[in-house]
Structure formats: structure tokens, C-alpha cells
Design a protein around this motif. Structure first.
Motif, PDB file in Angstrom:
ATOM      1  N   LEU A 269      19.481  45.084 -14.300  1.00  0.00           N
ATOM      2  CA  LEU A 269      19.860  44.211 -15.405  1.00  0.00           C
ATOM      3  C   LEU A 269      21.240  43.605 -15.192  1.00  0.00           C
ATOM      4  O   LEU A 269      21.517  42.493 -15.644  1.00  0.00           O
ATOM      5  N   LEU A 270      22.136  44.334 -14.501  1.00  0.00           N
ATOM      6  CA  LEU A 270      23.453  43.769 -14.212  1.00  0.00           C
ATOM      7  C   LEU A 270      23.329  42.520 -13.344  1.00  0.00           C
ATOM      8  O   LEU A 270      23.979  41.504 -13.604  1.00  0.00           O
ATOM      9  N   PHE A 271      22.502  42.586 -12.300  1.00  0.00           N
ATOM     10  CA  PHE A 271      22.300  41.413 -11.457  1.00  0.00           C
ATOM     11  C   PHE A 271      21.587  40.301 -12.232  1.00  0.00           C
ATOM     12  O   PHE A 271      21.858  39.119 -12.029  1.00  0.00           O
TER      13      PHE A 271
ATOM     14  N   VAL B 217      30.210  48.073 -10.018  1.00  0.00           N
ATOM     15  CA  VAL B 217      29.789  48.535  -8.691  1.00  0.00           C
ATOM     16  C   VAL B 217      28.639  49.523  -8.841  1.00  0.00           C
ATOM     17  O   VAL B 217      28.733  50.483  -9.620  1.00  0.00           O
ATOM     18  N   ILE B 218      27.560  49.252  -8.117  1.00  0.00           N
ATOM     19  CA  ILE B 218      26.412  50.167  -8.073  1.00  0.00           C
ATOM     20  C   ILE B 218      26.400  50.816  -6.698  1.00  0.00           C
ATOM     21  O   ILE B 218      26.275  50.121  -5.687  1.00  0.00           O
TER      22      ILE B 218
ATOM     23  N   GLN C  87      24.069  51.029 -18.235  1.00  0.00           N
ATOM     24  CA  GLN C  87      23.472  52.315 -18.582  1.00  0.00           C
ATOM     25  C   GLN C  87      21.953  52.291 -18.444  1.00  0.00           C
ATOM     26  O   GLN C  87      21.345  53.292 -18.056  1.00  0.00           O
ATOM     27  N   ALA C  88      21.335  51.137 -18.736  1.00  0.00           N
ATOM     28  CA  ALA C  88      19.884  51.038 -18.551  1.00  0.00           C
ATOM     29  C   ALA C  88      19.514  51.008 -17.077  1.00  0.00           C
ATOM     30  O   ALA C  88      18.400  51.403 -16.712  1.00  0.00           O
ATOM     31  N   ASP C  89      20.419  50.549 -16.225  1.00  0.00           N
ATOM     32  CA  ASP C  89      20.123  50.442 -14.795  1.00  0.00           C
ATOM     33  C   ASP C  89      19.889  51.802 -14.136  1.00  0.00           C
ATOM     34  O   ASP C  89      19.198  51.873 -13.112  1.00  0.00           O
TER      35      ASP C  89
ATOM     36  N   LEU D 154      16.725  51.738 -11.736  1.00  0.00           N
ATOM     37  CA  LEU D 154      16.895  51.886 -10.290  1.00  0.00           C
ATOM     38  C   LEU D 154      16.266  53.178  -9.786  1.00  0.00           C
ATOM     39  O   LEU D 154      15.731  53.226  -8.674  1.00  0.00           O
ATOM     40  N   LEU D 155      16.335  54.240 -10.617  1.00  0.00           N
ATOM     41  CA  LEU D 155      15.701  55.493 -10.220  1.00  0.00           C
ATOM     42  C   LEU D 155      14.194  55.308 -10.067  1.00  0.00           C
ATOM     43  O   LEU D 155      13.583  55.818  -9.113  1.00  0.00           O
TER      44      LEU D 155
END
Length: 589
Positions: free
Chosen positions: A37-39, A103-104, A58-60, A64-65
Motif C-alpha cells: 500500500l505504501l508503493f 523503508v521496507i 501497518q497494513a503492509d 507482504l507476509l
């Protein structure tokens, strides 16, 4: 890429979004960034607030998991920081005034593959996903698809209550292997039980049961259930239809079914307009009742005026009423009755006619429809051969094959509509046979700026009567928006000499378009059309050809593309004419 935070003083700061720990040129990087969602926020024109950035971060974690699990990474470590602070520790209601950097960081850990991959028992003919095999990536989606395939295989054999009975998943970390053992419980073979109805108000229950055509007493089939749902939906009488299976098995291994329906508003009306520089303005309107007698019967009254302000003869008028009753002889055969009054004031003939017709329409599938009718036509015509007053008994036959992906704006597929009308002359003509075929094909290439190639061929013939004895409104002409753009409307016919022109007994038209998408809503089109008219019964090349070509603009809306075509004649008797303009809704074909 950037996302932005909005501070209290309305000072906007751009925030960098980065993904580390995975090569940027890898498919996994593209998949993870595409699921973030950040991207997604970074690619939007809307500038998110800092609270929205925190919520997305926080939703990512979960998003991503799920992506990593689906790619066989079952021990990943995900860390998301916002200006150096762990995103999980930031309360969304107390977000910072601005965020400058997101940063991820991803440590995927080892990728697991399937060791043992077993599912049993399987119904005969069941095909499980290729990815469910030893050595393939241990993907959660593959596991889910495998279970679905196994359950669907049993349901297709009549075991409506088939389900996953047990699963055993064992991870061998040293070998980076997942052993998967899935066990299905087929349950008993069931038969369709009675169909009950809920939600109907004006449409009678007995008619809903007849239209659905659910084969009560026969072995359960999910295909039959989907087909019954489609039958109810295609009546147009319902805005929503759902056929629900009972949770409990009935007596004698039967499965009761409940049809939950929501009725649509019974009445509606619509109108349309199309403009041609030579043909003039065409206006049309209709009124529709979708449940006339309480059994989902349709009555459609329509009117059309064409040639308004045009230079293609006078104005044409049509008024028609069509009644349709679904599931008249069986669930896939509809009855129709039609009455129509029409006046055609064309360049080369004048006609007033009255038609009565009744028949059946057989819906063999969603793509294939067949028609059979019996009609009476009474008409008065005037053309180059003089005035004629005729009465015909007709036997209209037809077939339609529609395999287009979109009826208003097809990108791929094909469409064929063929009609065959034997007619018996009661007076004023001879017996004969009129045939017509309209065939279209579509193919799209590319994805960023796709190009659609569209081809169309039309073929017509009148067999039996001599040209002078053929009903004037059964003959063919070429030219105009439906045949050859750029040529004047019905410009091509059979030249009898002395300035007299009549229609032909044979007709052939070909069209080709290249449709290029410039943006999501705007497209341009290049096209070329050709048409042929002959006095002979079937095409033999002795007649006359003409052609036209041009460019078009398409603006795509929710109801279909708005069309603007500009064309000029390129060959034939009327090549000295000016360009023609055509405006309408939907593609030209």
C-alpha cells in the motif's frame, strides 16, 4: 517513487519509499512492491496524510507476509520504518506531522519446496494444479487451488457436500521441504431436491421455477445450478439472483435449493441518437415492461425517426411492439410476437409496410441462439420499376454466434449472425429466398498501447424472383455508415440507365479497422470499407464495387465508446463527393 505527509501547517513533504533486501530486477521485488500500500500511495496523484501513511505501513506487514508465504518463504522477517521508527509502534491517531522516508526491509529466509505432495481421493478426470508436485515452490495459493480442484471434481460428479477432511503439512527445515498430505471427504452422491423461492413479489413462483429449469430428481451438477441462475438473470426481471444449496441433505439423498431473487423495477425507457453528415439525424426511443403478466414477460415498444435533415431521401419512420415470454416450451425456448409499421423514403425507392410475426427463440448456450418464425408482410412500394402492392408469407430463420469479449467494444473473439427467409408470394411478387450473413472477428495485440484489428464481412442474396419482381425493400444497396463509410448513403445499386437505379439481388461488403488506444479513455481508428452490388442472384463479379476510407476518434465512457468517424470515397461512381462524418455510440461494428 514518493509518498507525502501533510502537516498541520499544510506544509507537504515528500517521503521516499524503498524496498531493501531483494534485488530490484527480480520478479519477487515486483510482486512485493505491487502488493504494498505504501508503493500504491506513492503512485497516486492524491497526497496522503501522515495518518494514511502510517495506516498503509501497518497494513503492509500482513500483505507482504501473504505474498512471501505464497512464494514459499515461510520464515521471513519484515521490518517497516518511518523516519527510522518502527511503523508498528506508531499510533495512527498520533501520527507525526510529516514523514520524509519509508523503508521496507525484507529478509526472506530460505525458500521451501514441496517434498511429498499428495491429495486423495480424487474423482475421475480431476486435474490438480501443476505446481502441486514434488520440487515445485511450496505456495499457499497452490495448496488452496489444489483443494478447490479436488472438491470441484467431486461436486462435478454429484457429490455436492465434498470437502477437505484433513490436511497434514510438515516442514523439514534442513531440506527446505514442505510435505503436504491432503485428504478429501466426497460425501454421498446427491440429486436435486425441490426448488423454493424467496424474495419474489410480482413475478409468480411457478414461473420462476419454470424459467430456472432446475432438473429436480437428477444427479446434482454445479453446471446446471449456474445455468439455472443465468436463465433467471437473462429475463431482465430480476436485479439479483442467487441459487443457494441447503446446508442439510434432504430425504433420499436429495439437496434442496433456494432461489433468492430481487425484482428489478418493472418499467424502463431509453433513447438514442446518431448523426451522419449525409444521412442526417436518427432519433430512437423505447419503453419496456419487464413483467407484463406476472411471469417475467417483456413488452418493448420502440420508435425511430431517421433521415432528419439529411440528403438521403426523405425521413424514415418505424414503430414496433415486441412481446417475449421466457420458458414457453421449455426452459431454453422463448416465444415472441412482433408487430411493426415502417415507412422507408430512400433515394431510390419508397415503401410502406406492415409486418406481423410470431416464433420461437432457442437459446442453446450463452453464445449460441437460433430463431424460427412465421410472418405476414403487407407492403406498397415504388421504385424504378414502378409501383407494387404485395403480400408475403414468410418463414424467417436465424442463428447467432456471439463469442466476443465485449458486445459494445470487442477486443477479441468473433460474431456471426445469419438469417434465411423463404417467402411465399400471396400477391404482387414471386416466391423466393432472401439470405444475409454478417460475420465479424477481433484480435488485440500489445498491452501498454493495445491495437485491436477488427474485420467484418457481409453477404446477401435474393433467390427466385426476377429483379423487376423482387420486393423493393428486399433488395440490397451499399454506401453509408453500415456498409461503406465515405460513400453517400445507398449510393451503389444497379444502374438501369436513364438515371434509374434500383437495388441488387446480390451484395457483398468488407470492412477493416485498426483501433489504437492512445490513453485509457481515448482511441484513434483507421479504417477502409468496400462494397459490391450485382443484379444477379449470387455474387459472380459482374456487378460494381466501390470503397471508402478514413479516420476515427473514440472516447470511452461507462456506456461504451462515443464514435466520431470522418471518411472519403476512394473508388467507385461517387469518388468526387465530399467527405462524410458519422457520430454515434459504440464501435462501428
Amino acid at each position: 517513487m514518493t509518498v507525502a505527509g501533510l502537516c498541520v501547517a499544510s506544509v507537504v513533504q515528500a517521503a521516499d519509499v524503498s524496498l531493501t533486501g531483494i534485488p530490484k530486477d527480480s520478479d519477487l521485488y515486483q510482486t512485493l512492491s505491487g502488493g504494498s500500500l505504501l508503493f500504491e500511495q506513492a503512485g497516486q496523484e492524491h497526497i496522503p496524510s501522515s495518518q494514511e501513511v502510517v495506516a498503509a505501513a501497518q497494513a503492509d506487514y500482513g500483505r507482504l507476509l501473504a505474498v512471501l508465504y505464497d512464494n514459499g518463504y515461510f520464515g521471513p522477517v519484515i521490518q517497516i520504518t518511518l523516519d527510522g521508527t518502527d511503523a508498528a509502534a506508531v499510533p495512527p491517531v498520533q501520527a507525526p506531522r510529516s514523514i520524509s522516508r519509508a523503508v521496507i526491509r525484507v529478509d526472506t529466509g530460505p525458500q521451501f519446496r514441496f517434498g511429498e505432495a499428495e491429495i486423495a481421493p480424487l474423482a475421475a478426470g480431476t486435474e490438480v494444479p501443476e505446481g502441486f508436485a514434488s520440487g515445485q515452490t511450496a505456495s499457499l495459493s497452490v495448496l488452496k487451488d489444489t483443494v478447490s480442484a479436488g472438491v470441484d471434481g467431486w461436486r462435478a460428479q454429484g457429490h455436492a457436500k465434498a470437502e477437505l477432511d484433513s490436511q497434514r503439512l510438515t516442514a523439514r527445515h534442513a531440506d527446505r521441504r514442505i510435505n503436504a498430505q491432503l485428504r478429501l471427504a466426497p460425501g454421498p452422491k446427491l440429486r436435486f431436491g425441490p426448488l423454493s423461492v424467496q424474495g419474489n413479489k410480482a413475478v409468480r413462483r411457478d414461473r420462476i421455477v419454470d424459467i430456472a429449469g432446475l432438473p429436480v430428481g437428477e444427479v446434482y451438477s454445479p453446471d446446471e445450478l449456474r445455468l439455472a441462475t443465468r436463465r433467471l438473470r437473462r429475463t431482465g426481471a430480476f436485479s439479483a439472483v442467487a441459487l443457494l444449496e441447503s446446508e442439510r441433505i434432504g430425504p433420499g439423498d436429495s439437496l434442496p435449493i433456494t432461489a433468492q431473487v430481487t425484482e428489478a423495477l418493472p418499467r424502463r425507457f431509453g433513447f438514442g441518437a446518431e448523426l451522419g453528415s449525409l444521412e442526417g439525424l436518427t432519433l430512437s426511443a423505447f419503453w419496456l415492461h419487464r413483467n407484463l403478466l406476472g411471469g417475467a414477460e417483456r413488452l418493448r415498444i420502440a420508435g425511430e425517426i431517421s433521415g432528419i435533415g439529411g440528403n438521403s431521401g426523405g425521413e424514415d419512420y418505424t414503430l414496433s411492439a415486441r412481446f417475449e415470454r421466457p420458458a414457453t416450451f421449455n426452459e431454453d425456448t422463448n416465444f415472441y410476437a412482433l408487430a411493426q409499421i415502417e415507412q422507408l423514403d430512400e433515394v431510390n425507392f419508397f415503401s410502406r409496410q406492415f409486418d406481423l410475426e410470431a416464433g420461437i427463440e432457442r437459446i442453446a448456450s450463452e453464445e449460441r441462439t437460433y430463431r424460427l418464425g412465421l410472418g405476414l408482410r403487407r407492403a406498397k412500394t415504388r421504385d424504378a420499376f414502378g409501383e407494387n402492392d404485395y403480400t408475403l408469407l414468410t418463414l424467417p430463420l436465424g442463428a447467432e454466434f456471439d463469442y466476443r469479449d465485449d458486445r459494445l467494444d470487442a477486443k477479441n473473439g468473433y460474431y456471426i449472425n445469419a438469417s434465411l427467409t423463404p417467402f411465399l408470394a400471396v400477391s404482387g411478387s414471386d416466391n423466393g429466398l432472401r439470405s444475409f450473413v454478417d460475420a465479424r472477428a477481433y484480435r488485440t495485440f500489445g498491452s501498454t498501447r493495445p491495437v485491436t484489428l477488427a474485420l467484418r464481412g457481409q453477404l446477401g442474396s435474393v433467390y427466385g424472383p426476377e429483379l423487376s419482381a423482387t420486393p423493393a425493400d428486399y433488395l440490397f444497396y451499399s454506401g453509408g455508415g453500415g456498409t461503406v463509410r465515405g460513400q453517400p448513403y445507398q449510393a451503389l445499386g444497379v444502374d438501369l440507365g436513364g438515371g434509374n437505379v434500383t437495388g441488387g439481388r446480390s451484395f457483398l461488403a468488407v470492412s477493416a479497422e485498426a483501433r489504437l488506444a492512445v490513453t485509457d479513455n481515448i482511441g484513434i481508428v483507421g479504417f477502409v470499407d468496400g462494397g459490391y452490388i450485382g443484379a444477379e442472384e449470387f455474387y459472380d463479379g459482374s456487378g460494381v464495387w466501390h470503397s471508402g476510407a478514413g479516420l476515427g476518434l473514440r472516447y470511452h465512457t461507462g456506456i461504451g465508446p462515443i464514435r466520431l468517424d470522418i471518411a472519403v470515397p476512394t473508388s467507385g461512381p461517387e469518388t468526387d463527393e465530399n467527405f462524410q462524418v458519422y457520430i454515434g455510440i459504440g464501435q462501428s461494428f
